[in-house]
Scaffold this active site. Structure first.
Site, PDB file in Angstrom:
ATOM      1  N   TYR A 160      36.139  51.726  38.628  1.00 16.95           N
ATOM      2  CA  TYR A 160      35.869  50.508  37.850  1.00 16.95           C
ATOM      3  C   TYR A 160      36.541  50.612  36.473  1.00 16.95           C
ATOM      4  CZ  TYR A 160      33.342  46.153  37.058  1.00 16.95           C
ATOM      5  OH  TYR A 160      33.024  44.823  36.837  1.00 16.95           O
ATOM      6  N   LYS A 167      33.266  45.206  30.475  1.00 11.61           N
ATOM      7  CA  LYS A 167      31.938  44.636  30.729  1.00 11.61           C
ATOM      8  C   LYS A 167      30.925  45.100  29.670  1.00 11.61           C
ATOM      9  CE  LYS A 167      32.703  42.230  34.533  1.00 11.61           C
ATOM     10  NZ  LYS A 167      32.917  40.765  34.403  1.00 11.61           N
TER      11      LYS A 167
HETATM   12  O1  0WD Z   1      31.323  42.247  43.254  1.00 10.15           O
HETATM   13  C1  0WD Z   1      31.651  41.285  42.579  1.00 10.15           C
HETATM   14  N1  0WD Z   1      32.414  40.335  43.080  1.00 10.15           N
HETATM   15  C2  0WD Z   1      31.145  41.169  41.174  1.00 10.15           C
HETATM   16  C3  0WD Z   1      31.764  40.327  40.273  1.00 10.15           C
HETATM   17  C4  0WD Z   1      29.991  41.990  40.771  1.00 10.15           C
HETATM   18  C5  0WD Z   1      29.574  41.776  39.405  1.00 10.15           C
HETATM   19  C6  0WD Z   1      30.234  40.942  38.563  1.00 10.15           C
HETATM   20  N2  0WD Z   1      31.331  40.231  38.993  1.00 10.15           N
HETATM   21  C7  0WD Z   1      31.995  39.363  38.043  1.00 10.15           C
HETATM   22  C8  0WD Z   1      33.479  39.548  37.878  1.00 10.15           C
HETATM   23  O2  0WD Z   1      33.787  40.683  37.097  1.00 10.15           O
HETATM   24  C9  0WD Z   1      33.839  38.255  37.197  1.00 10.15           C
HETATM   25  O3  0WD Z   1      33.510  38.328  35.823  1.00 10.15           O
HETATM   26  O4  0WD Z   1      31.875  38.019  38.436  1.00 10.15           O
HETATM   27  C10 0WD Z   1      32.915  37.252  37.867  1.00 10.15           C
HETATM   28  C11 0WD Z   1      33.562  36.424  38.958  1.00 10.15           C
HETATM   29  O5  0WD Z   1      34.256  37.246  39.845  1.00 10.15           O
HETATM   30  P1  0WD Z   1      34.360  37.006  41.429  1.00 10.15           P
HETATM   31  O6  0WD Z   1      33.662  35.774  41.803  1.00 10.15           O
HETATM   32  O7  0WD Z   1      34.004  38.282  42.067  1.00 10.15           O
HETATM   33  O8  0WD Z   1      35.934  36.879  41.653  1.00 10.15           O
HETATM   34  P2  0WD Z   1      36.942  35.652  41.839  1.00 10.15           P
HETATM   35  O9  0WD Z   1      36.452  34.708  42.861  1.00 10.15           O
HETATM   36  O10 0WD Z   1      38.288  36.274  42.101  1.00 10.15           O
HETATM   37  O11 0WD Z   1      36.930  34.966  40.426  1.00 10.15           O
HETATM   38  C12 0WD Z   1      37.378  35.583  39.260  1.00 10.15           C
HETATM   39  C13 0WD Z   1      38.392  34.668  38.663  1.00 10.15           C
HETATM   40  C14 0WD Z   1      39.859  34.875  38.988  1.00 10.15           C
HETATM   41  O12 0WD Z   1      40.174  35.047  40.227  1.00 10.15           O
HETATM   42  P3  0WD Z   1      41.520  35.936  40.606  1.00 10.15           P
HETATM   43  O13 0WD Z   1      41.103  36.456  41.929  1.00 10.15           O
HETATM   44  O14 0WD Z   1      42.597  34.926  40.612  1.00 10.15           O
HETATM   45  O15 0WD Z   1      41.728  37.040  39.585  1.00 10.15           O
HETATM   46  O16 0WD Z   1      38.568  34.778  37.301  1.00 10.15           O
HETATM   47  C15 0WD Z   1      39.632  33.882  37.007  1.00 10.15           C
HETATM   48  C16 0WD Z   1      40.402  33.664  38.248  1.00 10.15           C
HETATM   49  O17 0WD Z   1      40.145  32.416  38.779  1.00 10.15           O
HETATM   50  N3  0WD Z   1      40.548  34.385  36.031  1.00 10.15           N
HETATM   51  C17 0WD Z   1      40.934  33.643  35.000  1.00 10.15           C
HETATM   52  N4  0WD Z   1      40.573  32.400  34.610  1.00 10.15           N
HETATM   53  C18 0WD Z   1      41.155  31.920  33.507  1.00 10.15           C
HETATM   54  N5  0WD Z   1      42.050  32.598  32.804  1.00 10.15           N
HETATM   55  C19 0WD Z   1      41.868  34.415  34.307  1.00 10.15           C
HETATM   56  C20 0WD Z   1      42.430  33.845  33.158  1.00 10.15           C
HETATM   57  N6  0WD Z   1      43.341  34.478  32.432  1.00 10.15           N
HETATM   58  N7  0WD Z   1      42.021  35.602  34.953  1.00 10.15           N
HETATM   59  C21 0WD Z   1      41.212  35.577  36.010  1.00 10.15           C
END
Ligand code: 0WD
Length: 261
Positions: A160, A167
């Site tokens: 991580y 975080k």
């Molecule tokens: O296990 C997990 N999935 C966990 C996620 C466990 C605990 C927390 N999280 C957190 C993540 O760290 C994040 O903060 O939840 C949040 C959402 O993540 P997610 O739903 O797991 O992932 P995803 O569906 O990929 O959404 C995150 C999105 C990005 O997706 P991609 O895959 O393209 O990196 O964050 C957005 C983007 O849509 N993102 C941005 N949006 C605006 N500007 C940018 C940016 N520069 N970079 C990434």
């Protein structure tokens, strides 16, 4: 479930971080929409717009706007458009994080300067900027800001790495923002979610499958959490039901974080 039916009636909810139908932000969007919210979504770039637009249409989103949080101009544009369309906002959801795959494997000590700065900028600073831009748009009685964090902020979780540091910063930002905005009735909280298979997690975190298996084995509830689990908690936390809660990190992780050995 009747209780929640009108919980968000007329509430204007702006969600940052839907990438596809597996995104945690999408689980939150669906829960709030189900409780009567008006929805605005942002998407990172054109490639993701193709995925996000149909989802937005599915929930009758009134705003579907581009926003790369690396650009202050784009962030400002989103809030300008929101003000024009809605006159204000009641709930802002920040569900965004980024670090290079390279920085989320191997040894943390090898993290590059550029990788460190980018992870902190996109994953933590962006919440500060969203809060600052949203502040004048919240109504007199206040509103709610929510972000997503993970246990790797507190304890070392293999691979991580720099995201754990980002975080930790994000969770500290939640507390400082809550102190600044609290006098206006604006609440700022985080949900610390257990591992969920999403685009960012499965594609970005090395050994993610092992994390899922371990959580299922060790968590008191003996299962992993779903987007719906997180969505329902978000529904509570951003609603008047949680009117006395701010600056908090609430776990939605099947209880994993309470275990010692
Ligand atoms: O296990 C997990 N999935 C966990 C996620 C466990 C605990 C927390 N999280 C957190 C993540 O760290 C994040 O903060 O939840 C949040 C959402 O993540 P997610 O739903 O797991 O992932 P995803 O569906 O990929 O959404 C995150 C999105 C990005 O997706 P991609 O895959 O393209 O990196 O964050 C957005 C983007 O849509 N993102 C941005 N949006 C605006 N500007 C940018 C940016 N520069 N970079 C990434």
């Amino acid at each position: 479930m009747r209780l929640t039916q009108d919980l968000y009636a007329g509430k204007r909810v702006l969600v940052f971080g839907v990438a596809n139908e597996r995104s945690i932000a999408w689980g939150i969007t669906q829960a709030m929409r189900g409780a009567g919210a008006r929805i605005g979504l942002t998407y990172l770039n054109e490639a993701l717009e193709r995925r996000v637009r149909p989802l937005g249409e599915e929930v009758g989103a009134e705003l579907i706007l581009p926003c790369d949080v690396a650009s202050s101009a784009q962030v400002q544009a989103v809030f300008e458009r929101t003000k024009e369309a809605w006159g204000g906002v009641d709930v802002v959801v920040h569900s965004i994080a980024y670090a290079t795959r390279e920085d989320m494997s191997g040894r943390f000590v090898d993290t590059s300067r550029a990788g460190f700065l980018q992870a902190l900028e996109i994953s933590a600073y962006s919440l500060v900027e969203l809060a600052r831009e949203a502040e004048p748009l919240f109504p007199e009685g206040g509103g709610s800001l929510l972000t997503l964090t993970y246990y790797g902020a507190e304890k070392v979780v293999q691979n991580y790495n720099v995201m754990g540091v980002a975080k930790a910063a994000l969770e500290a930002c939640v507390r400082y923002l809550a102190a600044d905005l609290g006098p206006k009735g604006i609440r700022v909280n985080a949900i610390s979610a257990g591992p969920i298979r999403t685009l960012a997690a499965a594609g970005g975190v090395k050994g993610f499958r092992d994390m899922l298996a371990l959580a299922e084995q060790r968590a008191p509830l003996r299962r992993n959490v779903s987007q719906e689990d997180v969505g329902n908690t978000a529904l509570f936390l951003c609603s008047d039901l949680a009117s006395g809660i701010t600056g908090e990190v609430l776990y939605v992780d099947s209880g994993y974080n309470i275990m010692g050995m």
